[in-house]
Scaffold this active site. Structure first.
Site, PDB file in Angstrom:
ATOM      1  N   HIS A 182       0.847  -1.309  -0.023  1.00  0.00           N
ATOM      2  CA  HIS A 182      -0.135   0.252  -0.011  1.00  0.00           C
ATOM      3  C   HIS A 182       0.902   1.370   0.084  1.00  0.00           C
ATOM      4  O   HIS A 182       0.496   2.318  -0.743  1.00  0.00           O
ATOM      5  CB  HIS A 182      -0.894   0.077   1.154  1.00  0.00           C
ATOM      6  CG  HIS A 182      -1.726  -1.010   1.169  1.00  0.00           C
ATOM      7  ND1 HIS A 182      -1.632  -2.309   2.366  1.00  0.00           N
ATOM      8  CD2 HIS A 182      -2.742  -1.357   0.667  1.00  0.00           C
ATOM      9  CE1 HIS A 182      -2.793  -2.995   2.103  1.00  0.00           C
ATOM     10  NE2 HIS A 182      -3.608  -2.513   1.243  1.00  0.00           N
TER      11      HIS A 182
ATOM     12  N   SER B 187      -2.301  -8.212   3.322  1.00  0.00           N
ATOM     13  CA  SER B 187      -2.971  -7.870   4.573  1.00  0.00           C
ATOM     14  C   SER B 187      -3.098  -9.453   5.380  1.00  0.00           C
ATOM     15  O   SER B 187      -3.135  -9.416   6.558  1.00  0.00           O
ATOM     16  CB  SER B 187      -4.289  -7.256   4.534  1.00  0.00           C
ATOM     17  OG  SER B 187      -3.781  -5.855   4.030  1.00  0.00           O
TER      18      SER B 187
HETATM   19  P1  AMP Z   1      -6.120  -4.243  -0.514  1.00  0.00           P
HETATM   20  O1  AMP Z   1      -6.309  -3.564   0.782  1.00  0.00           O
HETATM   21  O2  AMP Z   1      -5.824  -5.608  -0.145  1.00  0.00           O
HETATM   22  O3  AMP Z   1      -7.721  -4.499  -1.079  1.00  0.00           O
HETATM   23  O4  AMP Z   1      -5.251  -3.706  -1.363  1.00  0.00           O
HETATM   24  C1  AMP Z   1      -5.609  -2.230  -1.759  1.00  0.00           C
HETATM   25  C2  AMP Z   1      -4.573  -1.886  -2.876  1.00  0.00           C
HETATM   26  O5  AMP Z   1      -3.304  -2.519  -2.827  1.00  0.00           O
HETATM   27  C3  AMP Z   1      -4.998  -2.988  -4.129  1.00  0.00           C
HETATM   28  O6  AMP Z   1      -4.733  -2.134  -5.474  1.00  0.00           O
HETATM   29  C4  AMP Z   1      -4.165  -3.954  -4.280  1.00  0.00           C
HETATM   30  O7  AMP Z   1      -3.764  -4.582  -5.430  1.00  0.00           O
HETATM   31  C5  AMP Z   1      -2.817  -3.350  -3.599  1.00  0.00           C
HETATM   32  N1  AMP Z   1      -1.765  -4.132  -2.961  1.00  0.00           N
HETATM   33  C6  AMP Z   1      -2.065  -5.316  -2.303  1.00  0.00           C
HETATM   34  N2  AMP Z   1      -1.144  -5.928  -1.839  1.00  0.00           N
HETATM   35  C7  AMP Z   1       0.046  -5.569  -2.695  1.00  0.00           C
HETATM   36  C8  AMP Z   1       1.246  -5.909  -3.035  1.00  0.00           C
HETATM   37  N3  AMP Z   1       2.093  -6.838  -2.287  1.00  0.00           N
HETATM   38  N4  AMP Z   1       2.022  -5.288  -3.823  1.00  0.00           N
HETATM   39  C9  AMP Z   1       1.404  -4.252  -4.361  1.00  0.00           C
HETATM   40  N5  AMP Z   1       0.015  -3.771  -4.251  1.00  0.00           N
HETATM   41  C10 AMP Z   1      -0.514  -4.574  -3.530  1.00  0.00           C
END
Ligand code: AMP
Length: 294
Positions: free
Chosen positions: A31, A180
């Site tokens: 993030h 997460s």
């Molecule tokens: P989330 O909070 O998991 O819904 O993710 C929010 C944003 O962060 C989304 O666009 C995900 O694709 C991105 N994201 C989650 N994990 C990663 C990671 N390891 N590397 C890059 N982006 C991530």
């Protein structure tokens, strides 16, 4: 930095070009790298934090999703976020709300197949965030490759006036993709989870050595994760997310597997440089993540 709870209060704070990073919170370096990327592209940076119930198809997964708004606000402030938007459910789903975004072909396979309501939930919440927050630019991580394809399709089809930008997939020094959900892995499970990135990196080496056969690339990953409970291992075209038999265009080699109770996804995005496939192993942290481990 301001913390807001409604669309209207958020828009009242706007100046210049508006950037949005939609998240479900419990921030990790993945993030944070998207915040750093977006900071350079906008004047007012909004990070939304909403654990969207409609994109979970299992209530146990929703209930166990890690949450800590104060921790997230502190991290957001350190990374130059102007507005941390933390809505309650009725701001996103007004009472009696019944309108949804139907998603097309790109959502049929992989995540869409194994989690049937997932992308309707994702597209619907992102459409609401776009309508309510009206960003000029929004960023998403390549960790969720199919999600990016679904949302690019939605923006084109529904004519949302927003630019979609994708950021690199961030990994631990040993290769594990940050998520997460990683905080839910025990020490032994975390060790077993490494089979996923190891398999993808082995496939990347085969691609660099000239392998183009889809079945053989998928078999390399499947062998590596034979001790995990796999949902799928698939080579798909980057644009359509449809399975391909040979690596003859930009593609994604995607995996989903359970490690114990925890469902993890990962992928190798395969770009095309000078007529040759170039596997993208993502951004590998030099130090172990402080934020996505126990
Ligand atoms: P989330 O909070 O998991 O819904 O993710 C929010 C944003 O962060 C989304 O666009 C995900 O694709 C991105 N994201 C989650 N994990 C990663 C990671 N390891 N590397 C890059 N982006 C991530």
């Amino acid at each position: 930095m301001e913390v807001t709870h409604t669309f209207a209060a958020t828009r009242d704070l706007y100046e210049g070009r508006i950037g949005l990073l939609p998240t479900m919170g419990y921030f990790h370096e993945g993030h944070l790298s998207l915040m750093d990327l977006l900071r350079r592209e906008c004047d007012t940076m909004v990070v939304s934090n909403f654990v969207n119930p409609t994109q979970f198809d299992q209530s146990a997964d929703l209930d166990s999703y890690p949450r800590d708004i104060d921790r997230d606000s502190a991290l957001a402030e350190e990374h130059g976020v102007d507005i941390h938007f933390v809505p309650e459910v009725p701001e996103i789903y007004p009472p009696g709300s019944s309108t949804e975004v139907t998603v097309g072909k790109v959502a049929l396979g992989m995540e869409g197949k194994h989690r049937p309501s997932h992308f309707v939930g994702v597209a619907t919440v992102v459409a609401k965030l776009f309508a309510g927050l009206r960003p000029d630019i929004a960023v998403f991580g390549k960790k969720d490759a199919q999600q990016i394809a679904v949302l690019k399709g939605m923006v084109t089809d529904l004519r949302f006036p927003v630019e979609i930008v994708s950021g690199p997939l961030v990994r631990e020094p040993d290769g594990l993709a940050l998520s997460s959900r990683n905080v839910r892995l025990g020490a032994e499970e975390r060790e077993r989870a490494l089979a996923i990135s190891r398999g993808l990196f082995q496939a990347a080496m085969q691609i660099d050595a000239g392998e183009r056969d889809g079945d053989r690339l998928e078999a390399t990953v499947s062998r590596s994760i034979s001790r995990l409970d796999a949902d799928y291992v698939e080579l798909v075209a980057a644009e359509t997310m449809e399975p391909i038999a040979a690596l003859d265009r930009p593609a994604v080699l995607a995996v989903a597997a359970y490690v114990g109770e925890v469902r993890l996804i990962d992928n190798l995005s395969i770009e095309w440089v000078d007529g040759t496939p170039a596997p993208d192993r993502g951004l590998i942290l030099e130090e172990p993540s402080r934020l996505s481990a126990k």
